[in-house]
Design a protein around this motif. Structure first.
Motif, short mmCIF file in Angstrom:
data_model
loop_
_atom_site.label_atom_id
_atom_site.label_comp_id
_atom_site.label_asym_id
_atom_site.label_seq_id
_atom_site.Cartn_x
_atom_site.Cartn_y
_atom_site.Cartn_z
N SER A 1 54.04 36.64 81.69
CA SER A 1 53.42 35.81 80.66
C SER A 1 54.15 35.93 79.33
N ASP A 2 55.19 36.76 79.26
CA ASP A 2 55.96 36.96 78.04
C ASP A 2 56.73 35.68 77.71
N PRO A 3 56.47 35.04 76.56
CA PRO A 3 57.18 33.80 76.23
C PRO A 3 58.69 33.97 76.15
N ASP A 4 59.16 35.15 75.74
CA ASP A 4 60.60 35.34 75.57
C ASP A 4 61.36 35.14 76.88
N SER A 5 60.78 35.57 77.99
CA SER A 5 61.46 35.41 79.28
C SER A 5 61.65 33.93 79.61
#
Length: 623
Positions: free
Chosen positions: A44-48
């Protein structure tokens, strides 16, 4: 028949303990991308997701020097990303290994599944390298894998599908740091370490802090009279500086070689490294200087570097966030969980995260203070204590620095526990704690070391599991639960194609939580205002201000500023009294210029009954 098993190196077995379960999980998810039953596949990490989007834009015809986040910051020009190409190349390589008949987005998501296996393997090898420098007892290598497996904060950055750059940064640091524990490193080893430090800086500007820490270690040794330390530093610093210069020439186009950038590799950091290399060269040329002369040289040299930096690039003294939107510093970063100081975390989490580092620090301090009876020799205890202290202070300031502290912590703990399980090995039998455990018979040893190991491994995990109950007891989590559950449902709609279908798969502009922005970019053709990304200060400010509006007419005017076509609403964790968007999300009657779009609720994850009460609401904005 089982003789071949005995011939397998212990290091391979130790790595397999972690890698095989990861590989099984990847194989289970490989054909489930983008949805695994009722759950989105991936973090759920936006950076990925933003990283994968940038790589896709590049592989789809974008220029090598173009780092623009396309379809963000609408309706204005896209925001340039400070992220650089080394990690992109690794992801692209994993994409190329897959059949071209598969959709590029699917291949990118599958590449992200493979990445953590690569990084975890390299991390374990780097830890093993340090452990073998400290002790030759094979059991220590096995202990290293056990400790890594029980560190949830490490797994949050090495988890399945995580395509962000934190894991490779940890790998590069632990490998570059290995040279410090070699009593007399060769030129080749120093050059390799310098190349790794330059690669780390190429990936992220945060490496400059760790480079300074390593330089400081060699510099302190030179001040104490170790002439070889200055020569080693000169070789290391020179390699790092010229490798960083080469990275700049590769990463930036000729027109940007002299452009000062503070949150990514640029001439600013090459300038600093070249000045540091020059100072280290002068130090190496003065092997017989007295202590006062050495201290004077270091003080004057450091002042000269800072003075030159201020004269040429004055903004550099304001840090890597110089020039960013002030809103990022005042409002955005204080809300980013991984950028928070450790003491802002719940009490069980603080205790869980501090246990291993504190034990490791105590062991280092005891070994340094009492070398005759300690497990570590004083020459190895000193750098362990120094770098544990440096990375520990960084960790206290921001919890995300755990990916530098914890691998080093493992390298400290593993030899000690290895000695408990292999006390008769010639490398440790005369050292504590092997001397302590050897006083007992086999039964007595088992009664002490097995419970000790189990308690040590299980205590942080148990404290981590207590965190949700603790938060519910202290402050209650109803708002947080509704928000998280709603965003999970929204992620399902994004990943399974429902959001794209209900909007006609057109490049419309959507206003949604910044937590969801990067996934919307990757899985749909929609344009977003902002994601959680420090160069998007104006966009983040606009999105968050939308949830403060209390008048419907003002909301319509506000949405027109960015030509918003769609609204995807979830409850916020800090609701504002009278917020128009909060009322709409809770079921208030919309005005005529908002048309609610119906959709079928995706399946609820098994065992999760929180999603039903917090469904996202989607509106089409008409003009």
């Amino acid at each position: 028949m089982g003789g071949w098993i005995k011939r397998i190196p212990i290091s391979v077995i130790a790595i397999a303990l972690l890698i095989v379960p990861q590989l099984v999980m990847v194989l289970a998810k490989w054909h489930a991308v983008p949805m695994d039953g009722a759950m989105p596949t991936g973090p759920s990490d936006p950076d990925s997701w933003l990283r994968l989007t940038l790589v896709r834009d590049w592989l789809s015809g974008g220029g090598w020097f173009d780092h623009t986040v396309v379809n963000s910051n609408t309706p204005f020009a896209g925001i340039p990303s400070p992220w650089t190409r080394p990690l992109d190349l690794v992801i692209a390589g994993l994409v190329r290994l897959q059949p071209e008949t598969v959709d590029l987005s699917i291949r990118l998501a599958r590449a992200a599944l493979l990445l953590p296996i690569l990084w975890m393997t390299l991390l374990l090898l780097g830890i093993q390298r340090i452990v073998r420098t400290l002790t030759r007892a094979p059991a220590a290598v096995l202990m290293a894998s056990l400790f890594v497996a029980c560190m949830p904060m490490v797994w949050s950055y090495f988890g399945t599908g995580n395509a962000d750059h934190h894991a490779p940064l940890a790998v590069l640091f632990i490998w570059a740091l290995g040279v410090v524990f070699i009593p007399t490193p060769s030129r080749a080893q120093l050059v390799l370490s310098g190349l790794l430090l330059a690669m780390q800086l190429w990936i992220s500007f945060e490496a400059l802090i760790l480079i300074a820490a390593i330089y400081g270690w060699y510099g302190s040794r030179w001040l104490r009279g170790d002439t070889q330390a200055a020569r080693a530093l000169a070789m290391l610093a020179t390699t790092t500086a010229f490798a960083a210069a080469a990275a700049l020439l590769i990463e930036r186009g000729p027109t940007q070689w002299w452009l000062p950038v503070y949150d990514s590799i640029s001439v600013v950091y090459v300038f600093v490294l070249l000045m540091a290399a020059l100072l280290s060269g002068v130090m190496a040329a003065l092997p017989r200087a007295t202590l006062p002369a050495r201290c004077t040289l270091v003080a004057l040299g450091s002042a000269a570097i800072l003075g030159a930096l201020y004269g040429v690039y004055p903004l550099a003294l304001h840090g890597p966030m110089a020039g960013v939107d002030p809103y990022v510093l005042s409002d955005f970063l204080p809300r980013v969980a991984e950028a928070q100081p450790l003491h802002h975390s719940p009490l069980p989490t603080v205790l869980a995260m501090l246990l291993y580092p504190l034990v490791a620090l105590v062991l280092c301090a005891l070994a340094w203070a009492r070398p005759p009876s300690a497990f570590y020799t004083k020459p190895s205890a000193a750098p362990l204590l120094y770098f544990m202290a440096i990375t520990g202070l960084l960790f206290l300031g921001q919890v995300r620095w755990c990916y530098y502290l914890y691998p080093l912590t493992v390298a400290v703990l593993a030899p000690v526990f290895g000695a408990l399980f292999e006390p008769q090995h010639r490398a440790v039998r005369n050292l504590w704690p092997a001397t302590w455990i050897s006083r007992f018979n086999e039964s007595g040893q088992a009664k002490r070391r097995v419970p000790l190991l189990l308690i040590t491994l299980a205590l942080p995990l148990g404290l981590g599991l207590l965190t949700p109950q603790y938060e519910a007891y202290v402050k209650g989590t109803a708002a947080d639960t509704r928000s998280d559950a709603c965003e999970l449902t929204a992620r399902q709609l994004i990943h399974n194609g429902a959001l794209a279908d209900m909007t006609g798969n057109k490049p419309l502009t959507i206003l949604a939580s910044t937590n969801l922005g990067a996934e919307i970019l990757f899985w749909t053709k929609l344009r977003i205002v902002a994601s959680n990304y420090h160069r998007e200060g104006a966009g983040i400010h606009y999105v968050w201000d939308t949830f403060l509006i209390r008048d419907m007419a003002a909301l319509r005017t506000h949405l027109a500023q960015r030509q918003i076509n769609l609204l995807l609403l979830c409850p916020v964790k800090e609701p504002v009294a009278g917020s128009v968007l909060e009322a709409l999300q809770r079921g208030a009657r919309p005005p005529a210029w908002l048309k609610r779009l119906p959709y079928t609720m995706p399946p609820t994850p098994e065992g999760d009954d929180t999603v039903a009460g917090a469904a996202p609401v989607i509106f089409r904005v008409t003009r």
